[in-house]
Design a protein around this motif. Sequence first.
Motif, PDB file in Angstrom:
ATOM      1  N   SER B  17       0.833  -1.206   0.000  1.00  0.00           N
ATOM      2  CA  SER B  17       0.000   0.000   0.000  1.00  0.00           C
ATOM      3  C   SER B  17       0.865   1.253   0.000  1.00  0.00           C
ATOM      4  O   SER B  17       0.542   2.249  -0.663  1.00  0.00           O
ATOM      5  CB  SER B  17      -0.904   0.027   1.234  1.00  0.00           C
ATOM      6  OG  SER B  17      -1.817  -1.033   1.185  1.00  0.00           O
ATOM      7  N   ALA B  20       2.580   1.680  -3.397  1.00  0.00           N
ATOM      8  CA  ALA B  20       1.617   2.182  -4.383  1.00  0.00           C
ATOM      9  C   ALA B  20       1.356   3.675  -4.160  1.00  0.00           C
ATOM     10  O   ALA B  20       1.175   4.427  -5.116  1.00  0.00           O
ATOM     11  CB  ALA B  20       0.322   1.382  -4.299  1.00  0.00           C
ATOM     12  N   SER B  21       1.360   4.104  -2.898  1.00  0.00           N
ATOM     13  CA  SER B  21       1.172   5.532  -2.614  1.00  0.00           C
ATOM     14  C   SER B  21       2.330   6.346  -3.179  1.00  0.00           C
ATOM     15  O   SER B  21       2.129   7.401  -3.788  1.00  0.00           O
ATOM     16  CB  SER B  21       1.080   5.775  -1.103  1.00  0.00           C
ATOM     17  OG  SER B  21      -0.031   5.096  -0.578  1.00  0.00           O
ATOM     18  N   LEU B  45      -4.034  -1.937  -7.065  1.00  0.00           N
ATOM     19  CA  LEU B  45      -4.125  -0.490  -6.847  1.00  0.00           C
ATOM     20  C   LEU B  45      -3.705   0.310  -8.082  1.00  0.00           C
ATOM     21  O   LEU B  45      -4.182   1.415  -8.299  1.00  0.00           O
ATOM     22  CB  LEU B  45      -3.255  -0.078  -5.653  1.00  0.00           C
ATOM     23  CG  LEU B  45      -3.661  -0.682  -4.303  1.00  0.00           C
ATOM     24  CD1 LEU B  45      -2.709  -0.232  -3.207  1.00  0.00           C
ATOM     25  CD2 LEU B  45      -5.090  -0.288  -3.950  1.00  0.00           C
ATOM     26  N   THR B 266      -5.033   4.356  -3.680  1.00  0.00           N
ATOM     27  CA  THR B 266      -4.001   4.448  -2.660  1.00  0.00           C
ATOM     28  C   THR B 266      -4.489   5.438  -1.615  1.00  0.00           C
ATOM     29  O   THR B 266      -5.388   6.239  -1.877  1.00  0.00           O
ATOM     30  CB  THR B 266      -2.680   4.966  -3.260  1.00  0.00           C
ATOM     31  OG1 THR B 266      -2.919   6.277  -3.767  1.00  0.00           O
ATOM     32  CG2 THR B 266      -2.213   4.069  -4.396  1.00  0.00           C
TER      33      THR B 266
END
Lengths: 288, 292, 112
Positions: B17, B20-21, B45, B266
Amino acid sequence: MKVAIASGKGGTGKTTLSTNLASYLAQDHAIVLTDLDVEEPNSGLFIEKTLKYEQKRSRMVPVWESSTCTLCGRCQQVCNFHAVIKLGREIMVFPELCHGCYACSELCPHNALPMQPTPMGTLTASAAGGFDFIESRLDVGQEQAVPLIAQTLAHVDEHYGDEVIKLYDCPPGTSCPVIESIKDADIVILITEPTPFGLHDLSLAVETARKLGKEFAVVINRHGIGDDGVAEYCSREGIKVLAKIPNSRKAAELYSNGELMYPHIPEIAQQLEQVSQYIMGQMNGGEA
Amino acid sequence: MKEIVVISGKGGTGKTSITASLAYLGADSMVIADCDVDAADMHLLMRPEAVSSEGFTSGVLAVIDQSRCIGCGRCAQACRYDAIPYRDGQYTVTPLDCEGCGYCARICPVGAISMVDQLVGEWYLSTTRTGASMVHARLGIGAENSGKLVAKVKNEAKQAAQEQGKQYVLVDGSPGIGCPVVSSLSGADFVVLVTEPTVSGLHDLQRVYQLVKRFQIPAGCIINKADLNGEVAAQIHDFLKNEQIVHIADLPYDEAFTRAMLEGKTIVEVSDNPIGEALSDSWLQIQTILGE
Amino acid sequence: MNIAFTTKGTDWKDAMDPRFGRADYILVYNETEDTFSSFDNRAISGTAHGAGPQTAQQLFEMNPDVLITGNGPGGNAAAALQRSQMKIFIGAGSMTVREAYEAYKAGKLNQA
């Protein structure tokens, strides 16, 4: 009865379910919990226990005998894993790359690479609250999990009869260590989270269980945090959902301190009872 | 072009996560490489659309040519993995048990055994919704991630980054401490360690950092769910200080992470929350460290 | 002195390869004769496991006095190279071969 607890990826609650379930079932049954995640055994952090015994575990790797070696290089040529190489006037063995196939040793024309035991890890057996706990841990720098998992399973089979329910806390993923861990299990319980990541990883774990022809069912952890994707997938695929462990910050805090959850959160005890009934049903002929 | 690798040692810390951010924040300044092939979740994502794909082989597998086999059984005797059982009047290889050592093929007196390349999965070059290209892979069941596959994914990503004149390659690294993570780290300019303040999180952080240290790669750390356990968080802070690891950010325990994931987004895309801001700041810090 | 580099190509202007085991080429510069010899390591870098020891073995046979690379060899390769007298310098991963050579001559690279 052998029950493997597995998941497609790490961090979904395998250890949480294994330790809580072992403790819960131990109220009425003889239980042995085995942590097969030999690279990162974490179950022991959640269990209060007294050590019963400890055994060093080893596997066979070649050891160079310079006195008989003619430096012909046959060993280096037959090793598909590049674990034996010739460096100038020396043969060097990399035990962590060696898969123990014996080819170099047995094909050496001068018997200069006899196989000898090399330590790979430690197996410990403990008495926990009402059940036995077996853990194997790879030594630092050792990379191959499969031989230690195989030895640990053999140890459990030797020491515990059919009347004991054997729970296996499996390594994460879908690769060789997981296959080794679940291939002899009677049932596999897959634990996942109700999120898109959880669903994706569950579908891989389901594929693994099906490929091995295993009886399996699903437990949803952190229920309430996500969506219905996992539940819908299970119903579409005809997969039994045994329990839904509710999400709570309290559960996360108990986990972070290495504590069992069901004694503090009654809803979790109720969910474990459903898993227990499934296991009992399977033991009595699978009509649950 | 700089290579940033995100690793965590343990699963479930929020590594993907967070990666992906960073990918969302960096948008089309980068190419993304998903080397967490065992739990390749980043595509959920980033929603890549494949531009090209190719099969991937790794390792070899023994295959017995039954028309030449004389049934002497030497292969089965030599095999340490019990991968060649005698069934229905013939010796056959059980693919899941075969380690590919090739011993059987070497000693077969009639040359009936050959070692064939094993097709273990596929890799893809895709475009994502942020405009960045992404290289990712999918493995078959029982197939193992390897240094080779990670190197392949990274190489393709680097090549794409060079061709497209991108500033960064962002790598979602492999878990554990074995060959795939060594390959993930090799050639990196900066490592982002993602951890959580749990007894197992700290333990795994320390183990994986030993590798980073050996490669002498500058590292920073993002602590996810930092307020979950103050005591363990303090131990992590001490560890970072002693090892001179840049403490990039503490992210609070927040279910917004999961809510964003449910929308296929995200966390930096969902309306203002402290995590989004902290990660935007993290991305700026990483860029500054890399001197861009 | 013979100086080995892990590289992406076989010329002064080519980029260094920061990786050891999976480097594309090993390039050896003979200072006395001002000549290059090279080894195409791409076949090795394509093996699933054990690239480090294989590359180390290759390097061992080329027998340079100095190795200049990026991150430095991993554990297995490092153990193999300890058997030689070779000095290993790291931190040249994002340079060209010429820049790496000059940095080494100027004493700007760290010894592993």
